[in-house]
Design a protein around this motif. Structure first.
Motif, PDB file in Angstrom:
ATOM      1  N   ASP A 298      41.643  89.120  45.437  1.00  0.00           N
ATOM      2  CA  ASP A 298      42.965  89.125  44.795  1.00  0.00           C
ATOM      3  C   ASP A 298      44.043  88.419  45.605  1.00  0.00           C
ATOM      4  O   ASP A 298      45.109  88.127  45.092  1.00  0.00           O
ATOM      5  CB  ASP A 298      43.427  90.571  44.575  1.00  0.00           C
ATOM      6  N   ILE A 299      43.784  88.193  46.885  1.00  0.00           N
ATOM      7  CA  ILE A 299      44.826  87.621  47.739  1.00  0.00           C
ATOM      8  C   ILE A 299      44.457  86.180  48.079  1.00  0.00           C
ATOM      9  O   ILE A 299      43.323  85.897  48.447  1.00  0.00           O
ATOM     10  CB  ILE A 299      44.986  88.469  49.025  1.00  0.00           C
ATOM     11  N   THR A 300      45.437  85.282  47.922  1.00  0.00           N
ATOM     12  CA  THR A 300      45.178  83.864  48.202  1.00  0.00           C
ATOM     13  C   THR A 300      45.214  83.622  49.708  1.00  0.00           C
ATOM     14  O   THR A 300      46.151  84.042  50.382  1.00  0.00           O
ATOM     15  CB  THR A 300      46.253  82.993  47.535  1.00  0.00           C
ATOM     16  N   LEU A 301      44.185  82.924  50.183  1.00  0.00           N
ATOM     17  CA  LEU A 301      44.164  82.523  51.592  1.00  0.00           C
ATOM     18  C   LEU A 301      44.037  81.001  51.623  1.00  0.00           C
ATOM     19  O   LEU A 301      43.193  80.434  50.943  1.00  0.00           O
ATOM     20  CB  LEU A 301      42.979  83.156  52.315  1.00  0.00           C
ATOM     21  N   ALA A 302      44.895  80.332  52.387  1.00  0.00           N
ATOM     22  CA  ALA A 302      44.833  78.866  52.475  1.00  0.00           C
ATOM     23  C   ALA A 302      44.900  78.460  53.934  1.00  0.00           C
ATOM     24  O   ALA A 302      45.415  79.213  54.768  1.00  0.00           O
ATOM     25  CB  ALA A 302      46.008  78.261  51.720  1.00  0.00           C
ATOM     26  N   ARG A 303      44.339  77.277  54.228  1.00  0.00           N
ATOM     27  CA  ARG A 303      44.519  76.755  55.592  1.00  0.00           C
ATOM     28  C   ARG A 303      45.607  75.702  55.522  1.00  0.00           C
ATOM     29  O   ARG A 303      45.461  74.692  54.830  1.00  0.00           O
ATOM     30  CB  ARG A 303      43.220  76.160  56.118  1.00  0.00           C
ATOM     31  N   LEU A 304      46.674  75.940  56.260  1.00  0.00           N
ATOM     32  CA  LEU A 304      47.829  75.044  56.152  1.00  0.00           C
ATOM     33  C   LEU A 304      47.731  73.876  57.119  1.00  0.00           C
ATOM     34  O   LEU A 304      48.466  72.904  57.019  1.00  0.00           O
ATOM     35  CB  LEU A 304      49.114  75.821  56.406  1.00  0.00           C
ATOM     36  N   GLY A 305      46.798  73.972  58.051  1.00  0.00           N
ATOM     37  CA  GLY A 305      46.638  72.895  59.041  1.00  0.00           C
ATOM     38  C   GLY A 305      46.424  73.529  60.399  1.00  0.00           C
ATOM     39  O   GLY A 305      46.899  74.638  60.633  1.00  0.00           O
ATOM     40  N   GLY A 306      45.727  72.824  61.282  1.00  0.00           N
ATOM     41  CA  GLY A 306      45.482  73.342  62.632  1.00  0.00           C
ATOM     42  C   GLY A 306      44.923  74.750  62.578  1.00  0.00           C
ATOM     43  O   GLY A 306      43.958  75.009  61.846  1.00  0.00           O
ATOM     44  N   ASP A 307      45.555  75.652  63.310  1.00  0.00           N
ATOM     45  CA  ASP A 307      45.077  77.041  63.314  1.00  0.00           C
ATOM     46  C   ASP A 307      46.027  77.932  62.533  1.00  0.00           C
ATOM     47  O   ASP A 307      46.155  79.106  62.817  1.00  0.00           O
ATOM     48  CB  ASP A 307      44.941  77.540  64.759  1.00  0.00           C
ATOM     49  N   GLU A 308      46.702  77.339  61.534  1.00  0.00           N
ATOM     50  CA  GLU A 308      47.673  78.097  60.751  1.00  0.00           C
ATOM     51  C   GLU A 308      47.129  78.376  59.344  1.00  0.00           C
ATOM     52  O   GLU A 308      46.702  77.458  58.654  1.00  0.00           O
ATOM     53  CB  GLU A 308      48.976  77.286  60.660  1.00  0.00           C
ATOM     54  N   PHE A 309      47.167  79.643  58.955  1.00  0.00           N
ATOM     55  CA  PHE A 309      46.663  80.044  57.641  1.00  0.00           C
ATOM     56  C   PHE A 309      47.799  80.662  56.820  1.00  0.00           C
ATOM     57  O   PHE A 309      48.664  81.335  57.372  1.00  0.00           O
ATOM     58  CB  PHE A 309      45.541  81.073  57.791  1.00  0.00           C
ATOM     59  N   GLY A 310      47.785  80.388  55.513  1.00  0.00           N
ATOM     60  CA  GLY A 310      48.819  80.937  54.629  1.00  0.00           C
ATOM     61  C   GLY A 310      48.209  81.988  53.713  1.00  0.00           C
ATOM     62  O   GLY A 310      47.037  81.886  53.323  1.00  0.00           O
ATOM     63  N   ILE A 311      49.006  82.993  53.374  1.00  0.00           N
ATOM     64  CA  ILE A 311      48.523  84.104  52.544  1.00  0.00           C
ATOM     65  C   ILE A 311      49.540  84.336  51.426  1.00  0.00           C
ATOM     66  O   ILE A 311      50.745  84.285  51.669  1.00  0.00           O
ATOM     67  CB  ILE A 311      48.407  85.386  53.408  1.00  0.00           C
ATOM     68  N   ILE A 312      49.048  84.563  50.194  1.00  0.00           N
ATOM     69  CA  ILE A 312      49.963  84.955  49.108  1.00  0.00           C
ATOM     70  C   ILE A 312      49.427  86.238  48.474  1.00  0.00           C
ATOM     71  O   ILE A 312      48.298  86.256  47.963  1.00  0.00           O
ATOM     72  CB  ILE A 312      50.084  83.869  48.022  1.00  0.00           C
ATOM     73  N   ILE A 313      50.235  87.288  48.530  1.00  0.00           N
ATOM     74  CA  ILE A 313      49.825  88.569  47.935  1.00  0.00           C
ATOM     75  C   ILE A 313      50.671  88.762  46.682  1.00  0.00           C
ATOM     76  O   ILE A 313      51.894  88.874  46.757  1.00  0.00           O
ATOM     77  CB  ILE A 313      50.073  89.735  48.917  1.00  0.00           C
ATOM     78  N   THR A 314      50.012  88.774  45.528  1.00  0.00           N
ATOM     79  CA  THR A 314      50.782  88.909  44.286  1.00  0.00           C
ATOM     80  C   THR A 314      50.669  90.317  43.703  1.00  0.00           C
ATOM     81  O   THR A 314      51.559  90.762  43.002  1.00  0.00           O
ATOM     82  CB  THR A 314      50.295  87.909  43.222  1.00  0.00           C
ATOM     83  N   LYS A 315      49.542  90.971  43.950  1.00  0.00           N
ATOM     84  CA  LYS A 315      49.394  92.346  43.427  1.00  0.00           C
ATOM     85  C   LYS A 315      50.466  93.208  44.068  1.00  0.00           C
ATOM     86  O   LYS A 315      50.652  93.158  45.299  1.00  0.00           O
ATOM     87  CB  LYS A 315      48.002  92.886  43.814  1.00  0.00           C
ATOM     88  N   ASP A 316      51.165  93.991  43.224  1.00  0.00           N
ATOM     89  CA  ASP A 316      52.272  94.802  43.750  1.00  0.00           C
ATOM     90  C   ASP A 316      51.804  95.687  44.903  1.00  0.00           C
ATOM     91  O   ASP A 316      50.986  96.571  44.725  1.00  0.00           O
ATOM     92  CB  ASP A 316      52.812  95.677  42.612  1.00  0.00           C
ATOM     93  N   LYS A 317      52.294  95.364  46.083  1.00  0.00           N
ATOM     94  CA  LYS A 317      51.926  96.184  47.243  1.00  0.00           C
ATOM     95  C   LYS A 317      53.235  96.535  47.941  1.00  0.00           C
ATOM     96  O   LYS A 317      54.091  95.680  48.101  1.00  0.00           O
ATOM     97  CB  LYS A 317      51.063  95.371  48.210  1.00  0.00           C
ATOM     98  N   ASP A 318      53.374  97.816  48.364  1.00  0.00           N
ATOM     99  CA  ASP A 318      54.600  98.085  49.108  1.00  0.00           C
ATOM    100  C   ASP A 318      54.411  97.586  50.535  1.00  0.00           C
ATOM    101  O   ASP A 318      53.295  97.265  50.965  1.00  0.00           O
ATOM    102  CB  ASP A 318      55.035  99.545  49.001  1.00  0.00           C
TER     103      ASP A 318
END
Ligand code: C2E
Ligand code: CA
Ligand code: CA
Length: 663
Positions: A298-318
């Motif tokens: 359910d959570i998007t994981l992307a590699r933004l470059g080098g050793d940097e990773f991006g995460i997008i959490i859309t499911k309602d989480k507090d």
């Protein structure tokens, strides 16, 4: 057997020619109802003059049965929807049509011959006329099933030719020869047309196939353009495209939230440098797998470059859940990695920000997640941080600092304080570290770490360094000649040859002996661009100055860096000293660093000593050169001079070692 097979083959339709069969069938669907219409009309006009003179079975029953067949077939074709017929059904229907055309041709020729029997010459001509005109009409309607057209022609023309040739009247013979020649010509035309038709269909299907491949290629291209080749995760472009689309779709829905995270490995560059890129790549692949398994589908994981990773959490989480996810990620990263060069450990830090509460557009989301990440790196490395109102306040303060820095009269507002560095064996001040102070009419005294960082980010730090060095050297000229002065350089100073040349010229112009200047640099400053930094330091050393590695233990603390840098001193960071009198491990680490310095012939300065108990432990483990509040806080130049003449310096217990007396 072989003969029967050959006959059966006549009706065969090649199953592999899928496109061709479909095109043939499509033509058939349009033409066959017309053909049956022509057949029906021709048959009725033929039998009508024979009614009464020929038996009923020939003039009524057979035509009636045939009419029913024609109508049923025509209606069947009229109701056919091409798209609903499968490829196999088309093959069946085509072979069925070929078979039926052969059967019907035989029925027609036999029926006509029966009618001949009851006809006079005129009627005979009528029948022959019927046969030929119907034949040619049918042949044109069956153009696309060449077999049918050819069999039809043979079955009708050959017997009628023989029959007419057998008649006495020369007109019949002429008709026979005429029909033979015309039908031969028609067959020739038919085969030519059919060849063109099949050629066109094949060309068309080739084009369709090419377009299909091109589409697949385009789809693959788009996929590759959005994918990180190493980890097969979505790449930076894909990450931002998703973020843009999501934030846009959330517009007008103030209750919808999402969380963006940035994760960065701590010390990845070091692994890459020491073990090489293949091992670094291996680590990144395993990292992506580990992160993906924690985050789930359910959570998007992307590699933004080098050793940097991006995460997008859309499911309602507090935010508590988000924090828990961040902790799981950091925890997962701490476990050993089994790589091609052996087992390794690495940590990760993660920063989060919530949309729309803390950032309301993709750019701000990224910047603030990055801020939370950097904040965590500085204050709680290896732990998640969520961007909060406190961070927003800091950003605002920094913005105010930056604005004031822009307008500041630096020559007037910047000043220097000095903190003594003491040789505890001899109870003697060895020198002072020059520390910058900024007193702004609007902001008052601003913390040096804050304004130095702002100046670095604004790209104006070199201006500060030049002013500060000039001021510090001027003040230090008042000191006894055996004292040294430590001066801090920033990463950006080391990266700028122009600044280094400026510093060299200031040193040359100053009366303070250059051998008594120590430039303090941090590991991160050197790591930024190792080659250039080393070159800058060499240039400063050529002037006679010395180099100290500041804050040792907070950066990568790699021995390979220590060895490669032209160092004279090493300063152990004060974070070690906090616990030195309570924690045995810390004490042992500091002891090892002191031993290391002794082995490498480096002076070891211990920073941040605040209590007597800390000082006693240091003395016990061989520490000698100490800086910290215990002796003195940084003080204005005049106080520094007074400090020198204080009791500390009056009764040196021992003479200085030879190396030190040079200072
Ligand atoms: P630094 O180079 O590590 O300087 C030592 C800092 O530790 C100073 O903070 C000093 O006041 C503080 N300190 C010394 N003894 C103790 C102690 O016993 N306990 C505690 N808690 N702190 C102690 P300060 O003056 O606030 O400077 C902070 C940082 O700002 C410096 O860290 C340095 O990185 C930067 N900085 C200061 N002046 C300059 C400068 O002229 N140029 C550059 N590039 N950076 C500077
Ligand atoms: Ca320093
Ligand atoms: Ca330091």
């Amino acid at each position: 057997m072989l003969g029967i097979q050959k006959i059966l083959d006549i009706f065969k339709v090649d199953e592999n020619e899928v496109e061709l069969n479909r095109e043939r069938f499509s033509a058939l669907v349009k033409q066959i109802p017309l053909m049956y219409g022509i057949l029906l009309v021709n048959m009725i006009t033929l039998v009508y003059p024979h009614v009464g003179s020929a038996p009923d079975y020939l003039t009524i029953y057979i035509p009636a049965v045939l009419s029913i067949i024609f109508i049923m077939r025509a209606v069947g074709y009229l109701r056919t929807t091409l798209t609903e017929v499968s490829d196999q059904e088309i093959v069946k229907k085509l072979s069925g049509t070929i078979r039926l055309s052969v059967v019907l041709s035989f029925v027609f020729i036999l029926w006509s011959f029966e009618l001949f029997y009851y006809s006079n010459d005129l009627m005979l001509v009528h029948i022959i006329f019927f046969l030929y005109i119907t034949l040619f009409a049918c042949v044109f309607c069956l153009l696309h099933i060449i077999q049918s057209a050819i069999y039809l022609t043979f079955i009708i023309i050959v017997p009628s030719f023989l029959y007419l040739m057998a008649q006495e009247h020369i007109v019949f013979k002429a008709m026979a020869i005429n029909s033979l020649l015309v039908s031969t010509g028609i067959i020739f035309l038919l085969t030519n047309h059919y060849k063109n038709f099949t050629g066109l269909v094949r060309q068309k299907s080739m084009l369709v196939e090419q377009r299909k491949k091109l589409n697949q290629f385009n789809v693959e291209n788009i996929r590759l353009a959005n994918m990180d080749m190493l980890t097969s995760l979505p790449n930076r472009r894909n990450f931002f495209a998703q973020l843009n689309a999501l934030t846009k779709s959330y517009e007008g829905h103030p209750n919808k939230r999402l969380v963006v995270g940035l994760l960065d490995l701590d010390g990845f560059k070091r692994i890459n440098d020491i073990f090489g890129h293949p091992t670094g790549d291996d680590l990144l692949i395993k990292t992506s797998e580990r992160l993906a398994s924690v985050l789930g589908e359910d959570i998007t994981l992307a590699r933004l470059g080098g050793d940097e990773f991006g995460i997008i959490i859309t499911k309602d989480k507090d935010l508590k859940n988000v924090m828990a996810i961040g902790e799981q990620l950091c925890e997962a990263m701490r476990a050993d990695f089994r790589l091609r060069d052996g087992t390794m450990q690495i940590a990760a830090t993660v920063g989060f920000v919530e949309f729309p509460t803390m950032a309301d557009n993709p750019q701000q989301l990224f910047e603030r997640a990055d801020y939370a990440l950097c904040y965590s790196k500085q204050h709680s490395k290896g732990k998640p941080v969520i961007f909060s109102t406190e961070h927003e306040t800091i950003i605002r303060e920094v913005a105010i600092i930056e604005q004031q820095l822009h307008e500041a009269d630096l020559d007037k507002e910047l000043s220097i304080v000095f903190q003594p560095i003491v040789d505890i064996q001899n109870q003697k001040v060895m020198g002072f570290e020059a520390l910058a102070r900024w007193n702004n009419p609007t902001l008052g005294n601003v913390r040096p770490d804050l304004f130095i960082r702002s100046a670095e980010q604004m790209g104006t730090i070199s201006k500060f360094t030049v002013i500060l060095l000039r001021k510090a050297l001027k003040l230090a000229c008042e000191w006894p000649t055996d004292l040294y002065m430590s001066f801090n350089l920033s990463t950006y100073d080391l990266a700028s040859p122009e600044t280094i040349l400026n510093l060299v010229s200031i040193i040359e112009k100053s009366d303070f002996p250059s051998k008594n200047i120590v430039f303090e640099v941090t590991e991160t400053a050197v790591m930024h661009d190792m080659e250039r930094a080393i070159e800058a330091l060499r240039l400063l050393k050529l002037q006679g100055a010395q180099v100290a590695l500041d804050d040792f233990g907070t950066g990568y603390s790699s021995l390979s860096y220590v060895q490669r840098m032209p160092l004279d001193r090493l300063k152990i960071d004060r974070s070690f000293i906090n616990e030195i009198d309570t924690d045995n491990d810390t004490k042992n680490i500091v002891r090892s660093i002191i031993d290391l310095c002794n082995n490498l012939n480096l002076y070891c300065i211990i920073e941040g000593v605040e209590t007597e108990s800390q000082l006693n432990v240091l003395a016990e483990i061989g520490g000698r050169y100490v800086q910290g509040y215990y002796f003195s806080r940084p003080m204005p130049p005049a106080d520094a001079m007074k400090f020198l003449t204080s009791s500390l310096n009056e009764n040196p217990k021992k003479a200085l070692p030879e190396k030190w007396s040079a200072l």
